[in-house]
Design a protein around this motif. Structure first.
Motif, PDB file in Angstrom:
ATOM      1  N   LYS A 283     -62.601 -76.933  60.753  1.00 52.23           N
ATOM      2  CA  LYS A 283     -61.443 -76.320  61.392  1.00 52.23           C
ATOM      3  C   LYS A 283     -60.996 -77.110  62.608  1.00 52.23           C
ATOM      4  CE  LYS A 283     -62.436 -71.700  59.780  1.00 52.23           C
ATOM      5  NZ  LYS A 283     -62.611 -70.304  60.138  1.00 52.23           N
ATOM      6  N   SER A 284     -61.949 -77.588  63.404  1.00 54.03           N
ATOM      7  CA  SER A 284     -61.622 -78.379  64.594  1.00 54.03           C
ATOM      8  C   SER A 284     -62.887 -79.062  65.105  1.00 54.03           C
ATOM      9  CB  SER A 284     -61.030 -77.500  65.694  1.00 54.03           C
ATOM     10  OG  SER A 284     -61.977 -76.565  66.145  1.00 54.03           O
ATOM     11  N   ILE A 285     -62.670 -80.024  65.990  1.00 49.59           N
ATOM     12  CA  ILE A 285     -63.775 -80.659  66.700  1.00 49.59           C
ATOM     13  C   ILE A 285     -63.674 -80.170  68.132  1.00 49.59           C
ATOM     14  CG2 ILE A 285     -64.805 -82.812  67.487  1.00 49.59           C
ATOM     15  CD1 ILE A 285     -63.622 -84.125  64.981  1.00 49.59           C
ATOM     16  N   GLU A 286     -64.673 -79.407  68.564  1.00 50.68           N
ATOM     17  CA  GLU A 286     -64.649 -78.808  69.893  1.00 50.68           C
ATOM     18  C   GLU A 286     -64.831 -79.851  70.990  1.00 50.68           C
ATOM     19  OE1 GLU A 286     -63.949 -75.467  70.396  1.00 50.68           O
ATOM     20  OE2 GLU A 286     -63.515 -75.619  68.255  1.00 50.68           O
ATOM     21  N   ARG A 287     -65.818 -80.721  70.820  1.00 51.52           N
ATOM     22  CA  ARG A 287     -66.031 -81.835  71.750  1.00 51.52           C
ATOM     23  C   ARG A 287     -66.965 -82.841  71.082  1.00 51.52           C
ATOM     24  NH1 ARG A 287     -69.252 -77.666  74.557  1.00 51.52           N
ATOM     25  NH2 ARG A 287     -71.402 -78.380  74.614  1.00 51.52           N
ATOM     26  N   PHE A 288     -66.885 -84.075  71.581  1.00 41.93           N
ATOM     27  CA  PHE A 288     -67.724 -85.110  70.991  1.00 41.93           C
ATOM     28  C   PHE A 288     -67.857 -86.305  71.916  1.00 41.93           C
ATOM     29  CE2 PHE A 288     -63.461 -86.339  69.857  1.00 41.93           C
ATOM     30  CZ  PHE A 288     -63.469 -87.731  69.900  1.00 41.93           C
ATOM     31  N   ASP A 289     -68.916 -87.064  71.703  1.00 43.40           N
ATOM     32  CA  ASP A 289     -69.105 -88.373  72.301  1.00 43.40           C
ATOM     33  C   ASP A 289     -70.013 -89.156  71.355  1.00 43.40           C
ATOM     34  OD1 ASP A 289     -71.804 -87.670  72.893  1.00 43.40           O
ATOM     35  OD2 ASP A 289     -71.264 -86.987  74.899  1.00 43.40           O
ATOM     36  N   GLN A 290     -70.552 -90.255  71.794  1.00 47.89           N
ATOM     37  CA  GLN A 290     -71.358 -91.090  70.900  1.00 47.89           C
ATOM     38  C   GLN A 290     -72.710 -90.492  70.550  1.00 47.89           C
ATOM     39  OE1 GLN A 290     -71.508 -94.928  72.825  1.00 47.89           O
ATOM     40  NE2 GLN A 290     -69.818 -95.665  71.556  1.00 47.89           N
ATOM     41  N   THR A 291     -73.130 -89.448  71.263  1.00 44.37           N
ATOM     42  CA  THR A 291     -74.456 -88.881  70.999  1.00 44.37           C
ATOM     43  C   THR A 291     -74.424 -87.464  70.428  1.00 44.37           C
ATOM     44  OG1 THR A 291     -74.680 -88.072  73.266  1.00 44.37           O
ATOM     45  CG2 THR A 291     -75.553 -90.279  72.788  1.00 44.37           C
ATOM     46  N   GLU A 292     -73.268 -86.773  70.512  1.00 46.09           N
ATOM     47  CA  GLU A 292     -73.219 -85.435  69.927  1.00 46.09           C
ATOM     48  C   GLU A 292     -71.798 -84.987  69.609  1.00 46.09           C
ATOM     49  OE1 GLU A 292     -75.119 -82.590  72.467  1.00 46.09           O
ATOM     50  OE2 GLU A 292     -73.836 -83.043  74.158  1.00 46.09           O
TER      51      GLU A 292
ATOM     52  N   ILE B  50     -70.186 -73.052  64.241  1.00 45.81           N
ATOM     53  CA  ILE B  50     -70.201 -74.318  64.977  1.00 45.81           C
ATOM     54  C   ILE B  50     -71.396 -75.148  64.505  1.00 45.81           C
ATOM     55  CG2 ILE B  50     -70.460 -75.414  67.243  1.00 45.81           C
ATOM     56  CD1 ILE B  50     -67.854 -74.005  67.054  1.00 45.81           C
ATOM     57  N   LEU B  51     -71.116 -76.372  64.088  1.00 46.30           N
ATOM     58  CA  LEU B  51     -72.167 -77.300  63.680  1.00 46.30           C
ATOM     59  C   LEU B  51     -72.363 -78.298  64.811  1.00 46.30           C
ATOM     60  CD1 LEU B  51     -74.147 -78.486  61.625  1.00 46.30           C
ATOM     61  CD2 LEU B  51     -72.217 -79.759  60.645  1.00 46.30           C
ATOM     62  N   HIS B  52     -73.577 -78.329  65.359  1.00 45.71           N
ATOM     63  CA  HIS B  52     -73.938 -79.245  66.442  1.00 45.71           C
ATOM     64  C   HIS B  52     -74.668 -80.417  65.809  1.00 45.71           C
ATOM     65  CE1 HIS B  52     -76.261 -79.833  70.485  1.00 45.71           C
ATOM     66  NE2 HIS B  52     -75.391 -80.772  70.268  1.00 45.71           N
ATOM     67  N   ILE B  53     -74.115 -81.618  65.981  1.00 48.71           N
ATOM     68  CA  ILE B  53     -74.688 -82.832  65.396  1.00 48.71           C
ATOM     69  C   ILE B  53     -75.099 -83.742  66.544  1.00 48.71           C
ATOM     70  CG2 ILE B  53     -74.262 -84.826  63.910  1.00 48.71           C
ATOM     71  CD1 ILE B  53     -71.890 -83.079  62.744  1.00 48.71           C
TER      72      ILE B  53
ATOM     73  N   VAL C 262     -57.613 -82.620  59.480  1.00 50.81           N
ATOM     74  CA  VAL C 262     -57.797 -81.204  59.802  1.00 50.81           C
ATOM     75  C   VAL C 262     -57.016 -80.328  58.825  1.00 50.81           C
ATOM     76  CG1 VAL C 262     -57.519 -79.441  61.595  1.00 50.81           C
ATOM     77  CG2 VAL C 262     -58.267 -81.726  62.208  1.00 50.81           C
ATOM     78  N   ASP C 263     -55.867 -80.802  58.340  1.00 49.49           N
ATOM     79  CA  ASP C 263     -55.091 -80.022  57.380  1.00 49.49           C
ATOM     80  C   ASP C 263     -55.893 -79.736  56.111  1.00 49.49           C
ATOM     81  OD1 ASP C 263     -52.883 -79.917  59.053  1.00 49.49           O
ATOM     82  OD2 ASP C 263     -52.014 -81.757  58.206  1.00 49.49           O
ATOM     83  N   LYS C 264     -56.679 -80.711  55.660  1.00 47.73           N
ATOM     84  CA  LYS C 264     -57.520 -80.536  54.466  1.00 47.73           C
ATOM     85  C   LYS C 264     -58.938 -80.116  54.822  1.00 47.73           C
ATOM     86  CE  LYS C 264     -54.994 -83.807  51.613  1.00 47.73           C
ATOM     87  NZ  LYS C 264     -55.076 -85.058  50.844  1.00 47.73           N
ATOM     88  N   GLY C 265     -59.280 -80.152  56.121  1.00 46.41           N
ATOM     89  CA  GLY C 265     -60.609 -79.747  56.561  1.00 46.41           C
ATOM     90  C   GLY C 265     -61.687 -80.778  56.286  1.00 46.41           C
ATOM     91  N   LEU C 266     -61.337 -82.053  56.305  1.00 43.15           N
ATOM     92  CA  LEU C 266     -62.291 -83.116  55.986  1.00 43.15           C
ATOM     93  C   LEU C 266     -62.627 -83.941  57.227  1.00 43.15           C
ATOM     94  CD1 LEU C 266     -60.612 -84.437  52.716  1.00 43.15           C
ATOM     95  CD2 LEU C 266     -62.493 -82.804  52.916  1.00 43.15           C
TER      96      LEU C 266
END
Length: 100
Positions: A33-42, A51-54, A66-70
């Motif tokens: 649906k969206s990317i809440e926040r990101f950087d090179q480590t998370e 929410i998926l935390h990577i 985002v339109d296709k959710g990919l």
């Protein structure tokens, strides 16, 4: 929705959430649906399942639709964890509980 994976096409029912991880270095996600926040480590990615935390190293976006959710990420993936929506929203979750 169709998803291309190593010489084959997989049809995914609309709204299903799928993660494909190849050699811990390339990750494909659906129902993003969206990317809440990101950087090179998370990355914090809002999906249809929460929410998926990577966490990892040298993480970067290779493809985002985002339109296709990919979403496709590259880098070294160390941790994947789903968080509850209220925890990810922080103060909004607490205020909603108090006054909601």
């Amino acid at each position: 929705m169709q998803f291309q994976a190593e010489n084959q096409t997989i049809t995914i029912p609309s709204g299903d959430h799928l993660i494909s991880l190849r050699n811990r270095k390339r990750m494909d996600l659906t129902s993003v649906k969206s990317i809440e926040r990101f950087d090179q480590t998370e990355f914090y990615v809002r999906t249809s399942q929460g929410i998926l935390h990577i966490k990892g190293e040298e993480l970067k976006i290779v493809h985002l639709d985002v339109d296709k959710g990919l979403l496709t990420l590259e880098g070294i993936v160390r941790v994947m964890q789903y968080d509850e929506e209220q925890q990810a929203d922080g103060a909004r979750g607490l205020l909603h509980k108090l006054f909601g």
